[in-house]
Design an enzyme around this catalytic site. Structure first.
Site, PDB file in Angstrom:
ATOM      1  N   GLY A 127      32.216   8.484   3.306  1.00 17.10           N
ATOM      2  CA  GLY A 127      33.215   9.760   3.699  1.00 17.10           C
ATOM      3  C   GLY A 127      34.421   9.412   2.421  1.00 17.10           C
ATOM      4  O   GLY A 127      35.025   8.752   1.946  1.00 17.10           O
ATOM      5  N   LYS A 173      45.081  15.958   7.802  1.00 13.45           N
ATOM      6  CA  LYS A 173      46.029  14.589   6.792  1.00 13.45           C
ATOM      7  C   LYS A 173      46.184  15.812   5.571  1.00 13.45           C
ATOM      8  O   LYS A 173      46.943  14.506   4.814  1.00 13.45           O
ATOM      9  CB  LYS A 173      44.702  13.559   7.467  1.00 13.45           C
ATOM     10  CG  LYS A 173      44.149  12.758   8.825  1.00 13.45           C
ATOM     11  CD  LYS A 173      44.108  11.468   9.331  1.00 13.45           C
ATOM     12  CE  LYS A 173      43.575  11.342  10.468  1.00 13.45           C
ATOM     13  NZ  LYS A 173      43.471  10.317  10.304  1.00 13.45           N
TER      14      LYS A 173
END
Length: 251
Positions: free
Chosen positions: A132, A72
């Site tokens: 995260g 991503k």
């Protein structure tokens, strides 16, 4: 006069170890139900993002791609253009491919997350912890900013602006009532795994949101729920981001 056949349109998902993927099943069923007979969706399971150029050049009729872990962020240098939102977020999960094979990156993850967390929010939900620091976490952070919710990142290897898992104590949980897992920890096949937090700190005031959708109830969600937290998995978010991607591809 003979009717001209519709041009075959190709779509797909670019990622790593994506045989379990939501996208291929979702779009294949969508095409069947909607009688999009000229549309086809495939997985492009690659080890290195450099393979993207080969996919673009060799796939005839390719008009749209979904992008997933771990590409991503690393895909960005391979794109010709970014949407304003993708630029602000710094991560891409949707790509349009022009007739001249020019690539434009978009982000629909933030839209899916914002749409699905909003109905859960109550007045005391003012601060969030994002577990995260990958591409998905950036989309979540952008959505939280739009919702005017403060947030901090939690990392196994934190920098000076991030928290580490060992710091997540009672005081932190008393202050942050939204805990969002944006890591792949706990997804199929390693469904026993879960982020390293003290689950007894969850209360009825907390929302535990997991971007993991396979299994339906991750260990993270199960443990949070056992302590009273309101829980939400990532399935509905995926549906919203997929439909947003479909809209972008068809604009």
């Amino acid at each position: 006069m003979k009717k001209k056949p519709k041009k075959q349109l190709k779509f797909g998902l670019v990622g790593q170890n994506i045989s379990y993927s939501f996208s291929e099943k979702y779009f294949t069923e969508k095409f069947e139900m909607g009688h999009y007979d000229n549309c086809d969706y495939a997985n492009y399971d690659i080890k290195n993002i450099q393979k993207l150029s080969q996919i673009i050049q060799e796939t005839k009729g390719l008009v749209g791609l979904n992008i997933t872990i771990p590409f991503k962020e690393t895909i960005i240098p391979y794109l010709d253009k970014l949407s304003k939102t993708a630029k602000k977020i710094g991560a891409v999960n949707c790509v349009t491919v022009s007739k001249k094979k020019k690539l434009k990156g978009h982000n629909t993850d933030y839209y899916g997350f914002k749409k699905t967390i909003t109905p859960l929010l109550k007045e005391h939900h003012k601060k969030a912890l994002i577990l995260g620091t990958g591409g998905a976490s950036k989309a979540v952070a952008y959505a939280l900013r739009k919702l005017k919710i403060e947030y901090d990142f939690v990392s196994r290897t934190p920098d000076e602006f991030q928290l580490c898992y060992a710091e997540l104590n009672t005081d932190i949980f008393d202050e942050y009532h939204i805990i969002i897992n944006t890591t792949p920890v706990g997804t199929h096949p390693n469904i026993i795994a879960c982020p390293d937090v003290n689950y007894s700190l969850f209360t009825k005031k907390h929302i535990a949101y997991d971007l993991v959708y396979n299994p339906e109830e991750s260990t993270f969600l199960r443990k949070a729920k056992e302590n009273g937290a309101k829980t939400k998995n990532g399935y509905e978010m995926l549906v919203f981001q997929a439909e947003k991607a479909w809209k972008i591809w068809n604009d």
